[in-house]
Design an enzyme around this catalytic site. Structure first.
Site, mmCIF file in Angstrom:
data_model
loop_
_atom_site.group_PDB
_atom_site.id
_atom_site.type_symbol
_atom_site.label_atom_id
_atom_site.label_comp_id
_atom_site.label_asym_id
_atom_site.label_seq_id
_atom_site.Cartn_x
_atom_site.Cartn_y
_atom_site.Cartn_z
ATOM 1 N N GLU A 86 0.840 -1.210 0.000
ATOM 2 C CA GLU A 86 0.000 0.000 0.000
ATOM 3 C C GLU A 86 0.872 1.256 0.000
ATOM 4 O O GLU A 86 1.714 1.446 0.879
ATOM 5 C CB GLU A 86 -0.918 -0.002 1.235
ATOM 6 C CG GLU A 86 -1.886 1.168 1.242
ATOM 7 C CD GLU A 86 -2.876 1.131 2.407
ATOM 8 O OE1 GLU A 86 -3.208 0.033 2.887
ATOM 9 O OE2 GLU A 86 -3.301 2.220 2.828
ATOM 10 N N LYS A 283 -7.227 -0.529 11.461
ATOM 11 C CA LYS A 283 -6.676 -0.999 10.177
ATOM 12 C C LYS A 283 -5.398 -0.210 9.866
ATOM 13 O O LYS A 283 -4.401 -0.764 9.402
ATOM 14 C CB LYS A 283 -7.723 -0.820 9.067
ATOM 15 C CG LYS A 283 -7.340 -1.425 7.736
ATOM 16 C CD LYS A 283 -6.518 -0.514 6.869
ATOM 17 C CE LYS A 283 -6.194 -1.171 5.529
ATOM 18 N NZ LYS A 283 -5.262 -0.364 4.732
ATOM 19 N N ASP A 299 3.617 -14.488 11.436
ATOM 20 C CA ASP A 299 2.287 -14.848 10.938
ATOM 21 C C ASP A 299 1.322 -13.671 11.148
ATOM 22 O O ASP A 299 0.831 -13.449 12.255
ATOM 23 C CB ASP A 299 1.834 -16.098 11.707
ATOM 24 C CG ASP A 299 0.457 -16.590 11.310
ATOM 25 O OD1 ASP A 299 -0.281 -15.843 10.645
ATOM 26 O OD2 ASP A 299 0.113 -17.726 11.686
ATOM 27 N N HIS A 396 -2.010 10.361 -0.103
ATOM 28 C CA HIS A 396 -2.424 9.183 -0.867
ATOM 29 C C HIS A 396 -2.406 9.466 -2.354
ATOM 30 O O HIS A 396 -1.975 8.646 -3.149
ATOM 31 C CB HIS A 396 -3.845 8.772 -0.461
ATOM 32 C CG HIS A 396 -3.858 7.841 0.692
ATOM 33 N ND1 HIS A 396 -4.893 6.994 0.960
ATOM 34 C CD2 HIS A 396 -2.942 7.615 1.663
ATOM 35 C CE1 HIS A 396 -4.618 6.295 2.040
ATOM 36 N NE2 HIS A 396 -3.448 6.660 2.485
HETATM 37 C C1 MEV Z 1 -5.576 3.459 5.152
HETATM 38 O O1 MEV Z 1 -4.905 2.292 4.770
HETATM 39 C C2 MEV Z 1 -5.507 3.658 6.635
HETATM 40 C C3 MEV Z 1 -6.321 4.828 7.196
HETATM 41 O O2 MEV Z 1 -7.671 4.742 6.751
HETATM 42 C C4 MEV Z 1 -6.239 4.721 8.691
HETATM 43 C C5 MEV Z 1 -7.168 5.661 9.442
HETATM 44 O O3 MEV Z 1 -8.180 6.097 8.909
HETATM 45 O O4 MEV Z 1 -6.828 5.933 10.625
HETATM 46 C C6 MEV Z 1 -5.788 6.141 6.705
#
Ligand code: MEV
Length: 447
Positions: A86, A283, A299, A396
């Protein structure tokens, strides 16, 4: 449908497997065959090694192996290896590392190293008799009869820490557990724990069969359901934290000033109470965690399972990070359940894992836990920082622009011009095509 079913696939050679796949599923497209071939490693030895990691391997699936430098952790500077596809994750980690470098860096604490496993069994009979049999007889036998498995681990300072009988019949009829805790030192320990548990089950079966105080009916009701370690590791935990004065943090906050810390705290509090946000928040943490877990041959599914189970520990899915301000000091931390190893498994086999561990100074498992937690915290700091200031898309989209340019086979000269153009413009696929086509048309006209 019938012609898509295959017998003895695992016995085919790699070439036969590829051929069968292409013929059956891809209309024999040559370019697909070409891709599969291109991803094979030209070093035969290395390819053989990778083939043997799993079954039915036909080629390799690569991830970028990156490094995020300048991480000051407990007074030592690390460059952290990260395997992730990513875009922005490594850049965000590096940026967060640099940000905290002159503010004392990251501090970590190991909160526990105990791992857990269970023999799940059913028993319909006198519970008190079972308890006494376990306490007065079985428990010692379980320790004794697993010595052949535990003695090496014991010589390294680990082994079985405790074995208990747990009555779960209130939640599920006739259901009991042998709940065992282990210290597996520098190994992740899955094989060690599962071997101990399976030995416990054998001893248990043998001893209950011999025990005269149980009736035949009670003995017949006894059944081992399964033996398995738990990937939930709330007693194998690490904390990573950063802190600095509110003043210093606000001063870094690109125009937001006093509002910066307020917004930061609010963002964390939202993730603490709102599961929709918490899932995305966590995430982002796992972007950092998993990439180091993968680079060091651990793992990531186990690590993910543990983290998300822990995020639900209070009955509702919530943030893994927290923050507070006390006496003008901002403190931000991550509590992460984490079972990883630096010996055994892929660590000895995968050449790049060896490289990653070397870069980290051949850490112990606890040191690796600390480094991984720091990567998670840094990632969360980066994401929150971006979202409450410029918005997440700025970073991004820059990486997105690079990916589109890569896809459109832009030259180095074109890339420089495009990056310059998009400094002030919003990136979209169509806009990139439009501007790049313009550049290319102009270049053709000038010829
Ligand atoms: C993207 O991979 C992760 C984010 O969405 C984490 C977040 O919103 O804190 C940017």
């Amino acid at each position: 449908m019938k012609n898509k079913i295959v017998e003895g696939f695992s016995k085919f050679s790699k070439e036969e497997k590829t051929e069968w796949l292409l013929n059956t599923y891809t209309q024999k497209e040559e370019n697909i065959k070409e891709i599969v071939k291109k991803y094979l490693n030209s070093y035969e030895e290395l390819q053989k090694l990778h083939d043997e990691f799993a079954e039915n391997t036909i080629t390799n699936f690569y991830l970028p192996f990156s490094v995020a430098p300048n991480f000051l952790i407990n007074g030592q500077v690390y460059a952290i290896p990260m395997a992730i596809e990513e875009s922005s994750v490594v850049a965000a980690a590096s940026k967060a590392a640099k940000f905290w470098l002159d503010k004392g860096g990251f501090k970590t604490t190991i909160l526990g190293t105990k791992k857990t496993g269970h023999v799940h069994f059913t028993f319909k009979g006198n519970k008190e008799k079972l308890r006494l049999f376990f306490e007065n007889h079985l428990k010692d036998k379980l320790f004794l009869e697993s010595i052949h498995i535990t003695k090496n681990m014991q010589s390294r300072g680990g082994g079985i820490l405790a074995i208990d009988l747990i009555d779960k019949t209130a939640e599920l009829e006739n259901y009991f557990q042998i709940h065992a805790q282990f210290d597996t030192i520098n190994a992740m320990g899955a094989n060690f724990i599962n071997s101990c548990l399976e030995q416990f089950a054998k001893t248990f079966k043998k001893e209950i069969a011999k025990e005269t105080q149980f009736s035949e009916e009670e003995k017949n009701s006894f059944s081992i359901i399964m033996c398995i370690l738990s990937n939930y590791t709330p007693e194998c935990m690490v904390r990573a934290e950063v802190s600095c004065s509110v003043e210093v943090l606000n001063a870094n906050a690109r125009g937001l000033n006093e509002e910066y810390v307020h917004k930061f705290i609010q963002a964390i509090k939202i993730a603490e109470i709102e599961p929709y946000r918490a899932a995305t928040h966590n995430k982002g943490i796992m972007n950092g965690v998993d990439s180091v877990v993968i680079a060091t041959g651990n793992d990531f599914r186990a690590v993910e399972a543990s983290a998300h189970a822990y995020a639900c520990k209070d009955g509702k899915y919530a943030s893994l990070t927290h923050c507070e301000v006390e006496n003008g000091i901002f403190r931000f931390w991550l509590d992460l359940p984490l079972a990883v190893g630096t010996v055994g498994g892929l660590t000895k086999l995968h050449p790049l894992v060896k490289v990653a561990l070397k870069i980290l100074g051949d850490p112990s498992a606890t040191k690796l836990m600390e480094i991984i937690a720091v990567a998670g915290l840094a990632q969360n700091f980066g994401a929150i920082n971006a979202m409450i200031t410029t918005g997440i898309q700025q970073g991004h989209m820059k990486m997105h622009l690079f990916n589109i340019l890569l896809e459109l086979k832009a030259t180095e000269e074109e890339k420089i011009k495009m990056v310059d153009f998009f400094k002030t413009e919003t990136v979209s696929y169509n806009k990139v095509i439009e501007i790049l086509s313009g550049l290319r048309n102009n270049a053709t006209k000038q010829l």
